[in-house]
Write a protein that holds these residues in place. Sequence first.
Motif, short mmCIF file in Angstrom:
data_model
loop_
_atom_site.label_atom_id
_atom_site.label_comp_id
_atom_site.label_asym_id
_atom_site.label_seq_id
_atom_site.Cartn_x
_atom_site.Cartn_y
_atom_site.Cartn_z
N SER A 54 0.85 -1.19 0.00
CA SER A 54 0.00 0.00 0.00
C SER A 54 0.89 1.23 0.00
O SER A 54 1.79 1.37 0.83
N THR A 55 0.63 2.14 -0.96
CA THR A 55 1.39 3.40 -1.03
C THR A 55 0.49 4.59 -0.71
O THR A 55 0.89 5.73 -0.95
N LYS A 56 -0.68 4.32 -0.18
CA LYS A 56 -1.64 5.38 0.08
C LYS A 56 -1.05 6.47 0.98
O LYS A 56 -0.51 6.20 2.04
N GLY A 57 -1.11 7.71 0.49
CA GLY A 57 -0.68 8.86 1.28
C GLY A 57 0.81 9.12 1.30
O GLY A 57 1.27 9.99 2.03
N ARG A 58 1.60 8.38 0.52
CA ARG A 58 3.04 8.62 0.53
C ARG A 58 3.63 8.33 -0.84
O ARG A 58 3.10 7.55 -1.61
N ARG A 59 4.76 8.93 -1.12
CA ARG A 59 5.47 8.72 -2.38
C ARG A 59 6.64 7.77 -2.22
O ARG A 59 7.14 7.24 -3.20
N PHE A 85 11.81 -6.03 -8.28
CA PHE A 85 11.25 -5.42 -9.48
C PHE A 85 9.87 -4.85 -9.21
O PHE A 85 9.03 -5.50 -8.60
N ALA A 86 9.66 -3.61 -9.65
CA ALA A 86 8.36 -2.94 -9.57
C ALA A 86 7.77 -2.90 -10.98
O ALA A 86 8.16 -2.06 -11.78
N PRO A 87 6.84 -3.80 -11.31
CA PRO A 87 6.30 -3.86 -12.67
C PRO A 87 5.20 -2.82 -12.89
O PRO A 87 4.05 -3.16 -13.18
N HIS A 88 5.56 -1.57 -12.74
CA HIS A 88 4.60 -0.47 -12.87
C HIS A 88 5.23 0.66 -13.68
O HIS A 88 6.41 0.95 -13.55
N ALA A 89 4.43 1.33 -14.47
CA ALA A 89 4.92 2.37 -15.39
C ALA A 89 5.24 3.69 -14.69
O ALA A 89 5.77 4.60 -15.33
N THR A 90 4.95 3.80 -13.40
CA THR A 90 5.18 5.07 -12.70
C THR A 90 5.99 4.90 -11.43
O THR A 90 6.02 5.81 -10.60
N ALA A 91 6.66 3.77 -11.25
CA ALA A 91 7.36 3.51 -9.99
C ALA A 91 8.81 3.13 -10.22
O ALA A 91 9.17 2.61 -11.27
N GLY A 92 9.64 3.39 -9.21
CA GLY A 92 11.04 3.01 -9.25
C GLY A 92 11.49 2.52 -7.89
O GLY A 92 10.77 2.66 -6.89
N LEU A 93 12.68 1.96 -7.84
CA LEU A 93 13.25 1.45 -6.60
C LEU A 93 14.60 2.11 -6.37
O LEU A 93 15.38 2.30 -7.30
N ALA A 94 14.86 2.47 -5.12
CA ALA A 94 16.11 3.16 -4.80
C ALA A 94 16.72 2.59 -3.52
O ALA A 94 16.00 2.09 -2.66
N VAL A 101 9.67 4.17 -4.84
CA VAL A 101 9.35 5.57 -5.11
C VAL A 101 8.22 5.57 -6.13
O VAL A 101 8.38 5.05 -7.23
N ASP A 102 7.07 6.13 -5.74
CA ASP A 102 5.90 6.10 -6.62
C ASP A 102 5.08 7.37 -6.44
O ASP A 102 4.34 7.51 -5.47
N PRO A 103 5.19 8.31 -7.38
CA PRO A 103 4.43 9.56 -7.27
C PRO A 103 2.97 9.43 -7.70
O PRO A 103 2.19 10.34 -7.48
N ASN A 104 2.59 8.31 -8.29
CA ASN A 104 1.24 8.13 -8.83
C ASN A 104 0.23 7.93 -7.72
O ASN A 104 0.22 6.91 -7.04
N ARG A 105 -0.66 8.89 -7.54
CA ARG A 105 -1.68 8.78 -6.50
C ARG A 105 -2.98 8.18 -7.03
O ARG A 105 -3.96 8.09 -6.31
#
Length: 134
Positions: free
Chosen positions: A9-14, A38-47, A116-120
């Motif tokens: 869950s990424t609700k409320g955070r980036r 691996f984050a299989p999403h078009a708007t997310a990354g891992l750091a 890291v996921d800016p997509n809300r």
Amino acid sequence: MRSSTLEISTKGRRTTDLTEPVAAFAREVGDDGLLHVFAPHATAGLALIETGAGSDVDIEELLERTFPRDDRYTHRHGSVGHGGDHLLPAFISPSLVVPVIAGDVALGTWQSIVLVDPNRENNVRTIRLSFVPA
């Protein structure tokens, strides 16, 4: 190869710290090898960053400066500024590999694995973990 998925869950955070669930998977495997995250999403990354000392907040501020939430993007589906979300994986990779030694993820003293996921518009993310033994 051994694989598993996490529902996050990424609700409320980036930024979301994944270190503990990734470490739990490595402990369960209990061997030496490489762990691919691996984050299989078009708007997310891992750091790999330090958390708790402000770097996670700094990343959020950097995202605001780098990808403003306005209508400048050609990619326009979704909310205003969502096109910038789709640029993130070009700058923060959606995958990373970490060494595992005797079931322990071999991170540096201050390193954490962070999604890291800016997509809300989507507050649940799947993370795939794949362990390749030595």
